[in-house]
Design an enzyme around this catalytic site. Structure first.
Site, PDB file in Angstrom:
ATOM      1  N   ASP A  19      -8.860  10.175   6.567  1.00 28.69           N
ATOM      2  CA  ASP A  19      -9.587  11.362   6.109  1.00 28.69           C
ATOM      3  C   ASP A  19     -11.093  11.157   6.217  1.00 28.69           C
ATOM      4  O   ASP A  19     -11.835  12.072   6.590  1.00 28.69           O
ATOM      5  CB  ASP A  19      -9.210  11.682   4.661  1.00 28.69           C
ATOM      6  CG  ASP A  19      -7.756  12.127   4.527  1.00 28.69           C
ATOM      7  OD1 ASP A  19      -7.249  12.768   5.463  1.00 28.69           O
ATOM      8  OD2 ASP A  19      -7.142  11.820   3.503  1.00 28.69           O
ATOM      9  N   ARG A  43       0.853  -1.197   0.000  1.00 25.10           N
ATOM     10  CA  ARG A  43       0.000   0.000   0.000  1.00 25.10           C
ATOM     11  C   ARG A  43       0.883   1.238   0.000  1.00 25.10           C
ATOM     12  O   ARG A  43       1.807   1.361   0.792  1.00 25.10           O
ATOM     13  CB  ARG A  43      -0.874  -0.017   1.248  1.00 25.10           C
ATOM     14  CG  ARG A  43      -1.645   1.273   1.521  1.00 25.10           C
ATOM     15  CD  ARG A  43      -2.351   1.141   2.875  1.00 25.10           C
ATOM     16  NE  ARG A  43      -3.101   2.342   3.210  1.00 25.10           N
ATOM     17  CZ  ARG A  43      -2.583   3.404   3.818  1.00 25.10           C
ATOM     18  NH1 ARG A  43      -1.304   3.423   4.130  1.00 25.10           N
ATOM     19  NH2 ARG A  43      -3.339   4.449   4.109  1.00 25.10           N
TER      20      ARG A  43
END
Length: 230
Positions: A185, A18
């Protein structure tokens, strides 16, 4: 209009490999002179809540400082995300200058531990670190500081008034995990959606966990057209 382009690279369902490749583009050229233009500063004056990602410390810390000082002087709420370990390490001075004005600090466990290491705190205990950050001196006594640290699948840590409260996250079967990019987020977005409505912290965290849970089941930072919020 600022433009930041992020490319998300995912390899396999295990989330190994990732990564994020960001192109700050026009955002990297932001200057405080733009913020001070009357038509832009008018928007700052109208707002009651301000949230800034720590990444902006790499671009225009003086712009952040202007907004933070305005918030403190006018009894408004100013919030910041630690955003990344390298922000805590290489932009320590700018972060420290801003922190007295921050009413809510968001981050994840890795960022919190890096913050602790950089400041010479001899602890990797996230709960202890969250309390220490919440007790950092403030420029204004109007709002107390609340620290919110996410820990992936482990409980979210909220430090307030010298105490810690843990909030379990929504359990997700491993096979449903698609992409963890944007989870932090999304959490903050959900959290703030309730905060600006005057909801208690418990509701804010619940909404944050829900939003993050939805995002990690989808590829990229996308959202279903008809989310089922309970």
């Amino acid at each position: 209009m600022l433009e930041t382009i992020a490319h998300y690279l995912i390899m396999g369902n295990e989330m190994q490999g990732r990564s994020l490749v960001a192109n700050l583009s026009a955002a990297n050229c932001y200057k405080s002179e733009h913020l001070k233009r009357p038509e832009n500063w008018a928007l700052v004056e109208k707002a009651k809540y301000y949230y800034i990602a720590g990444f902006f410390l790499t671009v225009s810390p003086d712009s952040i400082q202007l907004v933070a000082e305005h918030a403190a002087a006018n009894n408004k709420v100013f919030m910041m995300n630690l955003s990344a370990p390298f922000i805590c390490e290489f932009f320590k001075d700018a972060q420290e200058k801003l922190l007295p004005y921050v009413d809510f600090v968001f981050g994840n466990e890795t960022e919190a531990r890096t913050f602790s290491k950089v400041h010479g705190w001899e602890t990797e205990n996230v709960e202890e670190i969250a309390i220490k950050i919440s007790q950092w001196p403030k420029a204004s006594g109007t709002h107390k500081r609340i620290t919110v640290i996410t820990q992936g699948a482990d409980p979210t840590v909220v430090a307030e008034d010298g105490k810690v409260k843990l909030f379990p996250v929504i359990k997700l079967p491993k096979e449903k995990l698609v992409d963890t990019n944007g989870a932090g987020d999304a959490f903050v977005g959900g959290f703030l959606s309730q905060l600006v409505q005057g909801k208690p912290i418990d509701d804010c965290v619940k909404a944050g966990c829900y939003a993050a849970n939805v995002i990690i089941q989808r590829s990229g930072c996308t959202y279903p057209e008809k989310p089922d919020f309970k």
